[in-house]
Design a protein around this motif. Structure first.
Motif, PDB file in Angstrom:
ATOM      1  N   GLN A  98      -4.982  -6.904   1.477  1.00 35.68           N
ATOM      2  CA  GLN A  98      -5.156  -8.263   0.928  1.00 35.68           C
ATOM      3  C   GLN A  98      -5.855  -9.150   1.956  1.00 35.68           C
ATOM      4  O   GLN A  98      -6.766  -9.905   1.622  1.00 35.68           O
ATOM      5  CB  GLN A  98      -3.796  -8.870   0.566  1.00 35.68           C
TER       6      GLN A  98
ATOM      7  N   SER B 134       0.840  -1.210   0.000  1.00 39.26           N
ATOM      8  CA  SER B 134       0.000   0.000   0.000  1.00 39.26           C
ATOM      9  C   SER B 134       0.872   1.257   0.000  1.00 39.26           C
ATOM     10  O   SER B 134       0.354   2.361   0.204  1.00 39.26           O
ATOM     11  CB  SER B 134      -0.880   0.039   1.244  1.00 39.26           C
TER      12      SER B 134
ATOM     13  N   ASN C 276      10.560 -18.792  -2.965  1.00 38.20           N
ATOM     14  CA  ASN C 276      10.828 -17.533  -3.665  1.00 38.20           C
ATOM     15  C   ASN C 276      11.855 -16.691  -2.908  1.00 38.20           C
ATOM     16  O   ASN C 276      12.775 -16.119  -3.495  1.00 38.20           O
ATOM     17  CB  ASN C 276       9.507 -16.769  -3.828  1.00 38.20           C
TER      18      ASN C 276
ATOM     19  N   HIS D 200       5.720   2.260   3.537  1.00 37.76           N
ATOM     20  CA  HIS D 200       7.156   2.541   3.686  1.00 37.76           C
ATOM     21  C   HIS D 200       7.603   3.533   2.608  1.00 37.76           C
ATOM     22  O   HIS D 200       8.342   4.464   2.868  1.00 37.76           O
ATOM     23  CB  HIS D 200       7.976   1.253   3.578  1.00 37.76           C
TER      24      HIS D 200
ATOM     25  N   ASP E 131       9.345  -6.362   2.785  1.00 37.58           N
ATOM     26  CA  ASP E 131       8.436  -6.424   3.941  1.00 37.58           C
ATOM     27  C   ASP E 131       7.488  -7.576   3.587  1.00 37.58           C
ATOM     28  O   ASP E 131       6.540  -7.392   2.832  1.00 37.58           O
ATOM     29  CB  ASP E 131       7.715  -5.065   4.049  1.00 37.58           C
TER      30      ASP E 131
ATOM     31  N   ASP F  52       5.667  -4.506  -6.720  1.00 34.72           N
ATOM     32  CA  ASP F  52       4.761  -5.457  -6.070  1.00 34.72           C
ATOM     33  C   ASP F  52       4.282  -6.449  -7.122  1.00 34.72           C
ATOM     34  O   ASP F  52       4.157  -6.121  -8.301  1.00 34.72           O
ATOM     35  CB  ASP F  52       3.561  -4.749  -5.421  1.00 34.72           C
TER      36      ASP F  52
ATOM     37  N   ASN G 175       7.910  -9.715  -9.522  1.00 33.53           N
ATOM     38  CA  ASN G 175       8.336 -10.508  -8.372  1.00 33.53           C
ATOM     39  C   ASN G 175       9.677  -9.934  -7.893  1.00 33.53           C
ATOM     40  O   ASN G 175      10.575  -9.699  -8.714  1.00 33.53           O
ATOM     41  CB  ASN G 175       8.520 -11.952  -8.842  1.00 33.53           C
ATOM     42  N   TYR G 176       9.841  -9.745  -6.594  1.00 35.21           N
ATOM     43  CA  TYR G 176      11.113  -9.179  -6.130  1.00 35.21           C
ATOM     44  C   TYR G 176      12.300 -10.074  -6.487  1.00 35.21           C
ATOM     45  O   TYR G 176      13.440  -9.621  -6.556  1.00 35.21           O
ATOM     46  CB  TYR G 176      11.082  -8.839  -4.640  1.00 35.21           C
TER      47      TYR G 176
END
Ligand SMILES: C[S@@+](CC[C@H](N)C(=O)[O-])C[C@H]1O[C@@H](n2cnc3c(N)ncnc32)[C@H](O)[C@@H]1O
Length: 300
Positions: free
Chosen positions: A108, A34, A218, A37, A101, A54, A79-80
């Motif tokens: 969600q 959201s 992941n 940070h 995080d 994200d 995807n990070y």
């Protein structure tokens, strides 16, 4: 209805203090959610550049709107674990810091239609993104009793994993379990519900979410790749909410330090203050660890 404003960012000051060491640096929030940070960083460090990533397209749409006017924020969907490629697409090779995080954001968790919520009935989905093939429905209705019990025990640390998976397999002989409330009610009927305790399906839902999104695999795949995109002196900060996640982060950071790849800036894990936990009870299980690449370097 999805409430993006419900999410409160965890340990923002602690993260910022350890992560943002170069005022004009480039930093990535790999799980921007959201934008809690991200807003804090962008507001407090106007000369730095922040990239928010994200995997969830709904979150990305929200972030694009939220930061539409911000000159020092870029938003990307992905995807990070794919950060090296995502940054390459922007012409960036190395960054000063990356934040993860982990877990799920409040929006969600509350969204009925995403299937993460115990309290708001919805389909048994639990995917972060519709691109992913496996849903929680498939795990619940197709896995063997043993496989299901293992997931509940391993990812949910659910002591009654076997009893619950037996009940699931019995129930689905009549008809597949299709909704979150069907599953939550079955867990309540199987193990009981004591007033004042957390909902008995909490651990089951957590386990299914982790398995559906292959979150631990992941993370393990991503961490070395994230170290790779840091410049000397760059920092990787990870906030985890689950003991298995924290164990993975702790082990990687320790090994990297032993290999001489850098130092842990948090020899002891950092946890939210009591004041923060009172204000935001969802932060109670959070653990922050930060690693700095290179021993004394501060390449700019
Ligand atoms: C705890 S929330 C982050 C909240 C954020 N720090 C804030 O302050 O608003 C975790 C976010 O990570 C995202 N996520 C989960 N797995 C991901 C992955 N593999 N790659 C990128 N984002 C991911 C989720 O969609 C969710 O939005």
């Amino acid at each position: 209805m999805t409430d993006y404003l419900a999410h409160k960012p965890v340990m923002v000051n602690e993260v910022a203090e350890l992560l943002v060491y170069e005022a004009r640096g480039i930093y990535v929030d790999g799980t921007a959610g959201s934008g809690g940070h991200l807003s804090f960083f962008a507001g407090n460090y106007p000369e730095a550049m922040f990239v928010g990533v994200d995997i969830d397209p709904e979150a990305v749409q929200f972030l694009l709107n939220k930061f539409a006017g911000a000159t020092n924020v870029r938003i990307l969907r992905g995807n990070y674990a794919d950060l090296p490629e995502l940054l390459q697409g922007m012409g960036i090779a190395k960054v000063h810091g990356v934040l993860l995080d982990l877990g799920i954001s409040t929006h969600q968790a509350l969204s009925a239609e995403r299937g993460f919520s115990i309290k708001n009935p919805g389909p048994l989905d639990m995917r972060f993104s519709a691109d992913q093939k496996v849903t929680a429905y498939q795990l619940v209705n197709k896995l063997s009793e043993d496989q299901l019990a293992e997931i509940l025990y391993k990812y949910g640390e659910e002591p009654k994993a076997r009893k619950i998976s037996k009940a699931v397999v019995e129930a689905r002989k009549m008809k597949p379990l299709e909704t979150t409330d069907e599953l939550a009610n079955l867990v309540v009927r199987t193990v009981g519900y004591s007033r004042g305790r957390i909902h008995p399906a909490t651990r089951v839902f957590q386990a299914l979410r982790i398995a559906t999104n292959q979150e631990l695999e992941n993370l393990e795949e991503a961490l070395p790749r994230l170290l790779g995109v840091l410049r000397e002196g760059g920092r990787l900060a990870v906030i985890s909410y689950h003991s298995l996640e924290d164990r993975i982060v702790k082990q990687f950071f320790k090994t990297w330090e032993e290999e001489g790849q850098g130092v842990r800036l948090t020899k002891k894990v950092i946890k939210p203050s009591l004041e923060e936990i009172n204000d935001n009870p969802s932060s109670r299980s959070a653990k922050l660890r930060v690693f700095m690449k290179g021993v004394g370097g501060s390449e700019k």
